[in-house]
Design a protein around this motif. Structure first.
Motif, PDB file in Angstrom:
ATOM      1  N   TRP A  17       0.797  -1.191   0.112  1.00 32.81           N
ATOM      2  CA  TRP A  17      -0.092  -0.130  -0.092  1.00 32.81           C
ATOM      3  C   TRP A  17       0.846   1.196   0.007  1.00 32.81           C
ATOM      4  CZ3 TRP A  17      -0.948   4.518   2.273  1.00 32.81           C
ATOM      5  CH2 TRP A  17      -2.084   5.246   2.023  1.00 32.81           C
ATOM      6  N   ALA A  18       1.888   1.422   0.733  1.00 35.62           N
ATOM      7  CA  ALA A  18       2.852   2.323   1.031  1.00 35.62           C
ATOM      8  C   ALA A  18       3.507   2.579  -0.307  1.00 35.62           C
ATOM      9  CB  ALA A  18       3.762   2.352   2.085  1.00 35.62           C
ATOM     10  N   VAL A  19       4.146   1.647  -0.894  1.00 36.57           N
ATOM     11  CA  VAL A  19       4.914   1.832  -2.214  1.00 36.57           C
ATOM     12  C   VAL A  19       4.017   2.373  -3.170  1.00 36.57           C
ATOM     13  CG1 VAL A  19       5.991   0.535  -3.953  1.00 36.57           C
ATOM     14  CG2 VAL A  19       6.486   0.317  -1.618  1.00 36.57           C
ATOM     15  N   GLY A  20       2.472   1.873  -3.209  1.00 41.10           N
ATOM     16  CA  GLY A  20       1.526   2.264  -4.319  1.00 41.10           C
ATOM     17  C   GLY A  20       1.180   3.659  -4.071  1.00 41.10           C
ATOM     18  N   HIS A  21       1.361   4.064  -3.023  1.00 49.28           N
ATOM     19  CA  HIS A  21       0.891   5.517  -2.841  1.00 49.28           C
ATOM     20  C   HIS A  21       2.060   6.353  -2.480  1.00 49.28           C
ATOM     21  CE1 HIS A  21      -2.717   3.058  -2.127  1.00 49.28           C
ATOM     22  NE2 HIS A  21      -3.559   4.220  -2.357  1.00 49.28           N
ATOM     23  N   GLY A  22       2.763   6.747  -3.355  1.00 44.01           N
ATOM     24  CA  GLY A  22       4.197   7.337  -3.253  1.00 44.01           C
ATOM     25  C   GLY A  22       4.118   8.717  -2.297  1.00 44.01           C
ATOM     26  N   ARG A  23       3.121   9.271  -2.542  1.00 45.25           N
ATOM     27  CA  ARG A  23       3.128  10.684  -1.668  1.00 45.25           C
ATOM     28  C   ARG A  23       2.923  10.289  -0.265  1.00 45.25           C
ATOM     29  NH1 ARG A  23      -0.785  14.360   0.053  1.00 45.25           N
ATOM     30  NH2 ARG A  23      -2.612  13.256  -0.814  1.00 45.25           N
ATOM     31  N   TRP A  24       2.325   9.394  -0.075  1.00 46.73           N
ATOM     32  CA  TRP A  24       2.024   8.958   1.351  1.00 46.73           C
ATOM     33  C   TRP A  24       2.963   8.324   1.911  1.00 46.73           C
ATOM     34  CZ3 TRP A  24      -1.591  11.200   4.155  1.00 46.73           C
ATOM     35  CH2 TRP A  24      -2.633  11.754   3.771  1.00 46.73           C
ATOM     36  N   PHE A  25       3.949   7.706   1.054  1.00 46.58           N
ATOM     37  CA  PHE A  25       4.938   6.904   1.692  1.00 46.58           C
ATOM     38  C   PHE A  25       6.134   7.912   1.933  1.00 46.58           C
ATOM     39  CE2 PHE A  25       9.512   5.190   0.333  1.00 46.58           C
ATOM     40  CZ  PHE A  25       9.340   4.143   1.268  1.00 46.58           C
ATOM     41  N   GLY A  26       6.379   8.987   1.119  1.00 47.97           N
ATOM     42  CA  GLY A  26       7.182   9.912   1.590  1.00 47.97           C
ATOM     43  C   GLY A  26       6.879  10.944   2.677  1.00 47.97           C
ATOM     44  N   PHE A  27       5.567  10.969   2.744  1.00 48.47           N
ATOM     45  CA  PHE A  27       5.162  11.846   3.997  1.00 48.47           C
ATOM     46  C   PHE A  27       5.466  10.988   5.252  1.00 48.47           C
ATOM     47  CE2 PHE A  27       1.391  12.986   6.548  1.00 48.47           C
ATOM     48  CZ  PHE A  27       1.601  14.205   6.741  1.00 48.47           C
ATOM     49  N   GLY A  28       5.142   9.518   5.121  1.00 48.59           N
ATOM     50  CA  GLY A  28       5.436   8.850   6.341  1.00 48.59           C
ATOM     51  C   GLY A  28       7.020   8.610   6.807  1.00 48.59           C
ATOM     52  N   LEU A  29       7.859   9.055   5.851  1.00 49.05           N
ATOM     53  CA  LEU A  29       9.355   8.820   6.099  1.00 49.05           C
ATOM     54  C   LEU A  29       9.894  10.092   7.092  1.00 49.05           C
ATOM     55  CD1 LEU A  29      10.783   8.127   2.599  1.00 49.05           C
ATOM     56  CD2 LEU A  29      10.286   6.524   4.581  1.00 49.05           C
ATOM     57  N   ILE A  30       9.064  11.198   7.166  1.00 52.72           N
ATOM     58  CA  ILE A  30       9.620  12.146   7.926  1.00 52.72           C
ATOM     59  C   ILE A  30       9.782  11.975   9.307  1.00 52.72           C
ATOM     60  CG2 ILE A  30       9.242  14.697   8.700  1.00 52.72           C
ATOM     61  CD1 ILE A  30       7.714  15.007   5.867  1.00 52.72           C
ATOM     62  N   PRO A  31       8.898  11.472  10.192  1.00 52.08           N
ATOM     63  CA  PRO A  31       9.179  11.101  11.639  1.00 52.08           C
ATOM     64  C   PRO A  31      10.269  10.147  11.680  1.00 52.08           C
ATOM     65  CG  PRO A  31       6.743  10.891  10.950  1.00 52.08           C
ATOM     66  CD  PRO A  31       7.367  10.969   9.704  1.00 52.08           C
ATOM     67  N   GLY A  32      10.464   9.197  10.999  1.00 49.59           N
ATOM     68  CA  GLY A  32      11.568   8.201  11.183  1.00 49.59           C
ATOM     69  C   GLY A  32      12.751   8.765  10.771  1.00 49.59           C
ATOM     70  N   LEU A  33      12.899   9.644   9.909  1.00 47.42           N
ATOM     71  CA  LEU A  33      14.112  10.269   9.576  1.00 47.42           C
ATOM     72  C   LEU A  33      14.500  10.970  10.898  1.00 47.42           C
ATOM     73  CD1 LEU A  33      13.772  11.467   5.871  1.00 47.42           C
ATOM     74  CD2 LEU A  33      15.312   9.707   6.719  1.00 47.42           C
ATOM     75  N   ILE A  34      13.519  11.853  11.469  1.00 48.33           N
ATOM     76  CA  ILE A  34      14.116  12.691  12.647  1.00 48.33           C
ATOM     77  C   ILE A  34      14.232  11.929  13.659  1.00 48.33           C
ATOM     78  CG2 ILE A  34      13.059  14.285  14.261  1.00 48.33           C
ATOM     79  CD1 ILE A  34      11.039  15.306  11.844  1.00 48.33           C
ATOM     80  N   THR A  35      13.583  10.791  14.102  1.00 43.73           N
ATOM     81  CA  THR A  35      14.053   9.883  15.139  1.00 43.73           C
ATOM     82  C   THR A  35      15.213   9.391  15.051  1.00 43.73           C
ATOM     83  OG1 THR A  35      11.373   9.607  15.378  1.00 43.73           O
ATOM     84  CG2 THR A  35      13.086   8.007  16.604  1.00 43.73           C
TER      85      THR A  35
END
Length: 273
Positions: A17-35
């Motif tokens: 699902w995440a890979v198929g919805h690229g915009r949401w995938f990128g959106f969901g990467l932000i918190p993980g990168l910060i942590t």
């Protein structure tokens, strides 16, 4: 045993699902990168300071011979860093979810909408600050439980044979359980399910929870993999929540074969699109 495969299936569905919805995938990467930046800095600091910490904690060994002193303190330095790494794995999701609550809330809501026959998602109806407080409170409770387990397993690790075989396996199961609880809490909180009810619900489907969480824990041991799997993990956890609560079954019962909602659900279910 089928539940193990079911849990793993939700993990794969979430990643698709995440890979198929690229915009949401990128959106969901932000918190993980910060942590990740925060945790990497903390682990680097621990690596550099572990020697001094062990020296300070073991003054009784100062008079030991050089070889034994080096082996003893070297082993303790390794254990300190290993415990720090274990706690990082245990708490990474909790901290990431806390930082990324608005991000993952939106992502989880979008997953619900994409598989719901009427295109809607459950809403808590609570103000954002109230939701953040509940998330922080529940995350703190889970971290306390997980830390207690980590300390217990760390102590049991000194038992010969058992500490090198059964304890690591139990550790993966415990970590996978709490990791899954943190991930599912995003969708469950929107449904106003309290943390005690969440834990009781998950204990009733342990095999499915382990099938979802244990492979995720193993993959999280690879540096930076957690960052890229988190969006899909949240998506998969949301899909699994619908199973735990029987929402998909209820929707299928409510919709008749000729209902347009039934047709829409049939098209969307395979990949959650």
């Amino acid at each position: 045993m089928r539940d193990l495969g079911t849990g793993f299936g939700y993990l794969l569905k979430g990643q698709r699902w995440a890979v198929g919805h690229g915009r949401w995938f990128g959106f969901g990467l932000i918190p993980g990168l910060i942590t990740a930046v925060v945790y990497v800095g903390a682990l680097i600091g621990l690596a550099y300071g572990a020697d001094d910490l062990v020296d300070w904690a073991t003054p009784f060994a100062d008079d030991w011979s050089g070889a034994w002193l080096g082996l003893f303190r070297g082993f303790l330095v390794f254990l300190v860093f290993a415990l720090g790494l274990l706690l990082a794995v245990l708490t990474f999701t909790a901290v990431t979810l806390l930082i990324g609550q608005p991000f993952y809330e939106s992502l989880s809501e979008q997953v619900d909408k994409s598989v719901s026959p009427d295109g809607t998602a459950p809403e808590s109806g609570l103000p954002l600050l109230r939701e953040l407080w509940i998330s922080a409170r529940d995350s703190f409770r889970i971290v306390l439980r997980a830390t207690a387990w980590a300390v217990l397993l760390f102590a049991l690790g000194f038992i010969p044979i058992l500490g090198q075989t059964a304890v690591p396996a139990i550790g993966f199961c415990v970590t996978g359980f709490f990791l899954t609880q943190e991930l599912t809490s995003v969708a469950l909180q929107r449904r106003r399910v309290e943390v005690r009810e969440q834990l009781a619900m998950m204990r009733g489907r342990r095999l499915m929870i382990w099938g979802f969480g244990v492979p995720l824990v193993v993959s999280f041991l690879v540096p930076f993999v957690a960052i890229f799997l988190m969006p899909g993990a949240v998506a998969g956890a949301t899909l699994m929540v619908r199973d735990l609560l029987g929402e998909d079954d209820e929707e299928n019962e409510d919709a008749s074969p000729g209902d347009p909602a039934t047709v829409r659900l049939t098209v969307q279910d395979p990949d959650g699109r």
